[in-house]
Design a protein around this motif. Structure first.
Motif, PDB file in Angstrom:
ATOM      1  N   GLN A 122     -19.077   9.989  -8.984  1.00 35.73           N
ATOM      2  CA  GLN A 122     -17.613   9.905  -9.073  1.00 35.73           C
ATOM      3  C   GLN A 122     -17.215   8.451  -8.835  1.00 35.73           C
ATOM      4  O   GLN A 122     -17.683   7.819  -7.895  1.00 35.73           O
ATOM      5  N   LYS A 123     -16.363   7.943  -9.683  1.00 40.92           N
ATOM      6  CA  LYS A 123     -15.944   6.546  -9.577  1.00 40.92           C
ATOM      7  C   LYS A 123     -15.119   6.321  -8.314  1.00 40.92           C
ATOM      8  O   LYS A 123     -14.356   7.184  -7.900  1.00 40.92           O
ATOM      9  N   GLY A 124     -15.306   5.156  -7.767  1.00 38.92           N
ATOM     10  CA  GLY A 124     -14.535   4.767  -6.593  1.00 38.92           C
ATOM     11  C   GLY A 124     -13.518   3.702  -6.984  1.00 38.92           C
ATOM     12  O   GLY A 124     -13.686   2.994  -7.979  1.00 38.92           O
ATOM     13  N   TYR A 125     -12.476   3.596  -6.180  1.00 30.80           N
ATOM     14  CA  TYR A 125     -11.396   2.667  -6.509  1.00 30.80           C
ATOM     15  C   TYR A 125     -10.912   1.938  -5.264  1.00 30.80           C
ATOM     16  O   TYR A 125     -10.979   2.452  -4.147  1.00 30.80           O
ATOM     17  N   MET A 126     -10.421   0.736  -5.509  1.00 30.31           N
ATOM     18  CA  MET A 126      -9.796  -0.080  -4.468  1.00 30.31           C
ATOM     19  C   MET A 126      -8.351  -0.342  -4.882  1.00 30.31           C
ATOM     20  O   MET A 126      -8.069  -0.519  -6.059  1.00 30.31           O
ATOM     21  N   LEU A 127      -7.484  -0.375  -3.898  1.00 26.10           N
ATOM     22  CA  LEU A 127      -6.098  -0.782  -4.124  1.00 26.10           C
ATOM     23  C   LEU A 127      -5.950  -2.122  -3.423  1.00 26.10           C
ATOM     24  O   LEU A 127      -6.058  -2.205  -2.197  1.00 26.10           O
ATOM     25  N   ILE A 135      -9.685   2.888  -1.414  1.00 28.05           N
ATOM     26  CA  ILE A 135      -8.909   4.116  -1.239  1.00 28.05           C
ATOM     27  C   ILE A 135      -9.747   5.349  -1.570  1.00 28.05           C
ATOM     28  O   ILE A 135      -9.428   6.445  -1.134  1.00 28.05           O
ATOM     29  N   ARG A 136     -10.811   5.142  -2.353  1.00 29.59           N
ATOM     30  CA  ARG A 136     -11.761   6.221  -2.615  1.00 29.59           C
ATOM     31  C   ARG A 136     -13.120   5.582  -2.880  1.00 29.59           C
ATOM     32  O   ARG A 136     -13.279   4.845  -3.846  1.00 29.59           O
ATOM     33  N   PRO A 137     -14.122   5.860  -2.012  1.00 33.61           N
ATOM     34  CA  PRO A 137     -15.444   5.274  -2.242  1.00 33.61           C
ATOM     35  C   PRO A 137     -16.129   5.927  -3.441  1.00 33.61           C
ATOM     36  O   PRO A 137     -15.825   7.060  -3.811  1.00 33.61           O
ATOM     37  N   PHE A 139       0.801  -1.218   0.000  1.00 32.27           N
ATOM     38  CA  PHE A 139       0.000   0.000   0.000  1.00 32.27           C
ATOM     39  C   PHE A 139       0.839   1.276   0.000  1.00 32.27           C
ATOM     40  O   PHE A 139       0.326   2.354   0.267  1.00 32.27           O
ATOM     41  N   ALA A 140       2.117   1.161  -0.321  1.00 31.72           N
ATOM     42  CA  ALA A 140       2.996   2.332  -0.323  1.00 31.72           C
ATOM     43  C   ALA A 140       2.590   3.350  -1.391  1.00 31.72           C
ATOM     44  O   ALA A 140       2.814   4.545  -1.221  1.00 31.72           O
ATOM     45  N   ASN A 141       1.990   2.887  -2.470  1.00 31.66           N
ATOM     46  CA  ASN A 141       1.636   3.776  -3.572  1.00 31.66           C
ATOM     47  C   ASN A 141       0.251   4.402  -3.427  1.00 31.66           C
ATOM     48  O   ASN A 141      -0.219   5.052  -4.348  1.00 31.66           O
ATOM     49  N   THR A 142      -0.389   4.233  -2.297  1.00 35.55           N
ATOM     50  CA  THR A 142      -1.750   4.740  -2.117  1.00 35.55           C
ATOM     51  C   THR A 142      -1.829   6.245  -2.345  1.00 35.55           C
ATOM     52  O   THR A 142      -2.724   6.728  -3.048  1.00 35.55           O
ATOM     53  N   THR A 143      -0.915   6.998  -1.786  1.00 34.43           N
ATOM     54  CA  THR A 143      -0.936   8.450  -1.933  1.00 34.43           C
ATOM     55  C   THR A 143      -0.756   8.846  -3.393  1.00 34.43           C
ATOM     56  O   THR A 143      -1.465   9.724  -3.898  1.00 34.43           O
ATOM     57  N   LEU A 144       0.160   8.181  -4.071  1.00 38.88           N
ATOM     58  CA  LEU A 144       0.372   8.459  -5.494  1.00 38.88           C
ATOM     59  C   LEU A 144      -0.893   8.146  -6.294  1.00 38.88           C
ATOM     60  O   LEU A 144      -1.306   8.929  -7.154  1.00 38.88           O
TER      61      LEU A 144
END
Length: 181
Positions: free
Chosen positions: A153-158, A163-165, A68-73
């Motif tokens: 707005q689309k949501g995404y999972m890492l 990471i964004r609902p 999960f290191a790239n979550t912010t990116l």
């Protein structure tokens, strides 16, 4: 002579008593030493098990940090994807077939593919039952009750973490009542 014999007998009895006492003391000392050795062994085994558990937890934490290191990116790149999608949706039909538009679409697909290769995936929302773990309801509107009727707005999972609902509009059940009447 009798006195010498009696002293001799006493001297022989005393060493036997002392030897018996010494043997008992040694047995007691041995038993105590065995108890201490068993306690030390148990403590050592416990310490070894604790160390193994610590090592396993540390490895799991390091793997999760790497995962999960790239979550912010990812979170900083998602608005760019949103903007590209909005831009493609608003392109007039006469410009949609131009080569430069196709080039920008290719760039958007490459960006999306790169993010997906890192574990990013889109959360499916439209037509699904509302789930607060994956969706953020912004309002209710006419439609099937509890079903997502629009995606704002689309949501995404890492990997397996949101990471964004998805920002959604949820049906309030009014349309169903009209059909029943």
């Amino acid at each position: 002579m009798r006195q010498e014999e009696s002293e001799d007998l006493n001297s022989q009895v005393e060493p036997e008593i002392t030897e018996v006492e010494d043997i008992e003391a040694l047995k007691q000392a041995l038993a105590e030493a065995k108890k201490r050795a068993e306690a030390n062994l148990a403590n050592w085994q416990r310490a070894q098990a604790d160390f193994i558990n610590y090592k396993r937890r540390s490895e799991q934490e390091m793997a999760e940090v790497g995962k999960f290191a790239n979550t912010t990116l990812m979170l900083t790149l998602l608005p760019i994807l949103d903007d590209l999608e909005r831009a493609f949706a608003s392109i007039p039909s006469r410009l949609a077939k131009l080569d430069w538009v196709d080039g920008i679409r290719l760039i958007e697909r490459k960006l999306r593919a790169s993010l997906e290769a890192q574990g990013l995936c889109q959360i499916k929302a439209l037509g699904e039952p509302f789930d607060p773990r994956f969706h953020e309801a912004t309002r209710q509107d006419k439609g099937k009750e509890g079903i997502v009727i629009a995606e704002l707005q689309k949501g995404y999972m890492l990997h397996d973490r949101v990471i964004r609902p998805t920002m959604v509009v949820v049906g309030n059940g009014e349309e169903e009542e009209k059909k029943e009447e």
